[in-house]
Design a protein around this motif. Sequence first.
Motif, mmCIF file in Angstrom:
data_model
loop_
_atom_site.group_PDB
_atom_site.id
_atom_site.type_symbol
_atom_site.label_atom_id
_atom_site.label_comp_id
_atom_site.label_asym_id
_atom_site.label_seq_id
_atom_site.Cartn_x
_atom_site.Cartn_y
_atom_site.Cartn_z
ATOM 1 N N LEU A 1 0.785 -1.255 0.032
ATOM 2 C CA LEU A 1 -0.075 0.150 0.045
ATOM 3 C C LEU A 1 0.845 1.240 0.071
ATOM 4 N N VAL B 1 0.092 4.824 5.883
ATOM 5 C CA VAL B 1 -0.855 3.624 6.290
ATOM 6 C C VAL B 1 -1.100 3.681 7.777
ATOM 7 N N GLU C 1 -4.971 1.300 4.289
ATOM 8 C CA GLU C 1 -4.714 2.638 3.758
ATOM 9 C C GLU C 1 -5.236 3.724 4.553
#
Length: 364
Positions: A135, A139, A175
């Motif tokens: 990702l 995060v 995320e």
Amino acid sequence: MKVLFIGSRLYDDLDWYVKSKDIESILTESNEEAINLDLPNQVFIVPRGMDGPKQVALMHKVDAIVPLIGIDPPLIDIAHMKEEVETEYGIPVVAAGVRAVELTSDKIKTKRFYEEIDVATPNYQILHSPDELALEFPVVLKQGEGQGGKDIKVAKYIDEVEGYFNEFDEALCEEFIEGAEISVEVLGFNGEFVALPPIYKGETTLEGTHPLNKIKSGPCMVEGLDNNLVQHTAYKIARNLDSDGIFEMDFMYSRKNNQLYAIEVNTRPNGTRYLTTATCGVNSLCELVNMAIGEFSLANISNKLQYYYSAEIPVGNYQGPKPNEPIKSFEHNDFVVHGPEGYQRVTARANSKEELDELVDKLT
């Protein structure tokens, strides 16, 4: 009517309501120095776990059991006790069942549950090493279990992820969603569910500001967000969990993507309950009592619904005007003070935003 309550810490929030219903109250508690032990009709100090409360319930032939547990670890024991007591003895236990607790007490299982029922949730992956990260930064790193922001870190760089793995061997990595934090309480009993008005808990921050340090308000008024969508989504989640009691649903709304994301579910009394009561006149703890005594229904909830503006402000140690009795009720108050000394909060309500601002100025 005779009701057993498990846990004393939250009991003062509903003692006034129990007395107004002329309920004989029995309470079990594992800590003999706990607060509120002077309020129920009878108190029994029992060992930790659910065997003691179960034995007290059977010995005193109670009509229902209402756990008042505001932390996660005991919930699965309560759920197993619920299944046994309801199946073998026919005594209703107003709490979530085993399946609901198992799905909601582990954040990884919750994410998979959202996917199964087609509810949007932030993109995520399960990390066993920082090298697996796919990702984009920032995060959010979490553990499967934990509450109140425990073991949660917003990481902006890879070295922060590596630092997290100095303490943990695995992480739920999501995320980071920039936007509004929202909570909504859902009440459920015997297959009936109702989602109460959403509460605005502030904006997400890269610093990971703890919810207790934010000013919250109700009803949620976020530009671009339809509160009906929040309530509909919360109702859908509760219906698929198919259990009893209180569900607190946490969401985030991304203005950039115009997307509502489901984050987690708590199957216990929660921190936004004062704001919910102030905003709409429905007290979730009192509704647990109504479930126990057979007075909970969607029609009764609809008849109680009111419409106020509300705000919750951290004050540390409250020094303002004294509330009326009962002090934990909005029945005769436009504000309630709650929380331990040093971490107290004031939740206030008024008929308009302007009146609310004036009241908050007076109280703080």
